[in-house]
Design an enzyme around this catalytic site. Sequence first.
Site, mmCIF file in Angstrom:
data_model
loop_
_atom_site.group_PDB
_atom_site.id
_atom_site.type_symbol
_atom_site.label_atom_id
_atom_site.label_comp_id
_atom_site.label_asym_id
_atom_site.label_seq_id
_atom_site.Cartn_x
_atom_site.Cartn_y
_atom_site.Cartn_z
ATOM 1 N N ASP A 9 -20.016 -32.586 -20.432
ATOM 2 C CA ASP A 9 -21.169 -32.134 -19.671
ATOM 3 C C ASP A 9 -21.377 -30.462 -20.288
ATOM 4 O O ASP A 9 -20.139 -30.032 -20.967
ATOM 5 C CB ASP A 9 -20.966 -31.908 -18.067
ATOM 6 N N ASP A 11 -23.631 -27.354 -19.677
ATOM 7 C CA ASP A 11 -24.340 -26.486 -19.016
ATOM 8 C C ASP A 11 -23.149 -26.776 -17.399
ATOM 9 O O ASP A 11 -23.274 -27.563 -16.803
ATOM 10 C CB ASP A 11 -25.854 -26.424 -18.004
ATOM 11 N N ASP A 131 -19.585 -30.627 -14.104
ATOM 12 C CA ASP A 131 -19.449 -29.766 -12.746
ATOM 13 C C ASP A 131 -20.091 -30.218 -11.766
ATOM 14 O O ASP A 131 -20.555 -29.803 -10.687
ATOM 15 C CB ASP A 131 -19.629 -28.525 -12.966
#
Length: 373
Positions: A9, A11, A131
């Site tokens: 990922d 961001d 996240d």
Amino acid sequence: MKKKVLFIDRDGTLVIEPPVDYQLDAFEKLEFYPKVFRNLHFIRQKLNFEFVMVTNQDGLGTDSFPEDTFWPVHNLMLKSFENEGIVFDDICIDRSFPEDNAPSRKPRTGMLTRYLNNPEYDLTGSFVIGDRATDVELARNLGCKAILLQPDRSSLTEELKETCVLATTDWDRIAEFLFAGERTAEVRRTTNETDIYIRLDLDGNGTCDIHTGLGFFDHMLEQIGKHGGIDLTIQVKGDLQVDEHHTIEDTAIALGDCIRQALGDKRGIERYGFCLPMDDCLCSVALDFGGRPWLVWDADFHREKIGDMPTEMFLHFFKSLSDSARMNLNIKAEGQNEHHKIEGIFKALARSLKMAVRRDVYHYEVPSSKGML
């Protein structure tokens, strides 16, 4: 050899996700995730993973997120990684809004069809790093494992917890896990006197689930997990109708065996490890995972029991633990309060374990001039 992939990922994983609008659309918003450069470089150099960036960029190319504000910052980010020897083999960007339910939007796999049912790739040996729970869900949909950049797995459903093999906010820990693997072990020891199951994770968070039938013994074993940063499950059925001896001794044997198995070849560990005060007491536990069991015990107790645990079993517990884990233990305690003394010893053991099992993948050698432990 089949290819393995890190689906990463962007961001919140490679860069800090901008608060409020969650759009990285200005240079002043660009902030890289701590330690990401050195660890991705380490992984790129030491391991055979392809790097694939997978990111949702809500409405990219629309009035709410013009392309001319996205690409300059994105390209600077990529150039910064490239300058550190980190190049992405593929970059997959979904531009849809959540309400579009696009098949290409994470956690759906529409952007990643080239990796699905492709005999060139080993998805079971691949990982999604992100996240959010949706990153873990993407891993499940791909047939991968997931690494979650969060302090723990509490945000996940029970089903997703099975997919998530590591939760951490530290890229050092991610690199260590990918390079050297997890340090877990489980032992089932069954005799005519006891039935014991122990599972531990040396790199855990101190989560404990301990039931031996002896309340004070449970409390002491919990100190090992809590203060050692070790996830520890201990379930014991013993012949307590006889007395406490077999339960305590066999638990020590099984726990020592579990520690020894989890350490493996001990490559990269500190090996040695602590002294701490507890109210009126001073307790020290010096430890060496050198492979030669030995116990030095300098602690006197003047009560027959503390709680439901006989004080004569304290020495026996640590002797059995030392023998089974093949470690050298030197234990000393002084003070007046018997409860504080033994609790201080267990806490000092936990801190000593935490220090000794600490692993450094950047100096991944057996800590011995002999070349083995």
